[in-house]
Design a protein around this motif. Structure first.
Motif, PDB file in Angstrom:
ATOM      1  N   ARG A  71       0.852  -1.180   0.000  1.00  0.00           N
ATOM      2  CA  ARG A  71       0.000   0.000   0.000  1.00  0.00           C
ATOM      3  C   ARG A  71       0.894   1.237   0.000  1.00  0.00           C
ATOM      4  O   ARG A  71       1.741   1.419   0.858  1.00  0.00           O
ATOM      5  N   PHE A  72       0.696   2.102  -1.017  1.00  0.00           N
ATOM      6  CA  PHE A  72       1.503   3.314  -1.160  1.00  0.00           C
ATOM      7  C   PHE A  72       0.584   4.463  -1.541  1.00  0.00           C
ATOM      8  O   PHE A  72       0.011   4.469  -2.635  1.00  0.00           O
ATOM      9  N   LYS A  73       0.428   5.416  -0.637  1.00  0.00           N
ATOM     10  CA  LYS A  73      -0.436   6.578  -0.834  1.00  0.00           C
ATOM     11  C   LYS A  73      -1.857   6.179  -1.225  1.00  0.00           C
ATOM     12  O   LYS A  73      -2.452   6.711  -2.147  1.00  0.00           O
ATOM     13  N   GLY A  74      -2.388   5.188  -0.535  1.00  0.00           N
ATOM     14  CA  GLY A  74      -3.760   4.758  -0.761  1.00  0.00           C
ATOM     15  C   GLY A  74      -3.958   3.840  -1.945  1.00  0.00           C
ATOM     16  O   GLY A  74      -5.066   3.383  -2.196  1.00  0.00           O
ATOM     17  N   LYS A  75      -2.920   3.550  -2.683  1.00  0.00           N
ATOM     18  CA  LYS A  75      -3.011   2.652  -3.839  1.00  0.00           C
ATOM     19  C   LYS A  75      -2.119   1.439  -3.606  1.00  0.00           C
ATOM     20  O   LYS A  75      -1.165   1.492  -2.847  1.00  0.00           O
ATOM     21  N   LYS A  77       0.695  -1.023  -4.845  1.00  0.00           N
ATOM     22  CA  LYS A  77       1.842  -0.971  -5.738  1.00  0.00           C
ATOM     23  C   LYS A  77       2.484  -2.356  -5.774  1.00  0.00           C
ATOM     24  O   LYS A  77       2.659  -3.000  -4.742  1.00  0.00           O
TER      25      LYS A  77
END
Length: 92
Positions: A71-75, A77
């Protein structure tokens, strides 16, 4: 004279084969843990030899290589995993 040459070659062969066998066992253990995480859809914490901590939501296989979803900035990856750089795998 010939028998001492044979002994030397045998010692050299044993010297190089023992570490490689232990490295194969460590590689298999890491692959087995990642396969268990993939099959059970478990979260995984991976610690690399550079002391990086990767908290992965899911683990999968794509083209014969392991990857994890992070999870990276709400997305989500996709992160490719290199078995040789992994120190520890913790199933959460």
């Amino acid at each position: 004279m010939k028998s001492s040459e044979k002994n030397t070659k045998t010692h050299i062969l044993l010297f190089w084969s023992i570490p490689s066998i232990s490295m194969i066992d460590a590689y298999k253990e890491k692959c087995n843990k990642l396969n268990r995480a993939k099959d059970n859809l478990k979260r995984v914490e991976v610690i690399t030899y550079k002391n990086e901590i990767l908290k992965l939501e899911n683990v999968g296989i794509d083209s014969g290589r392991f990857f994890g979803l992070k999870r990276f900035k709400g997305k989500m990856k996709k992160v490719l995993l290199n078995i040789n750089t992994i120190k520890t795998i913790i199933l959460l």
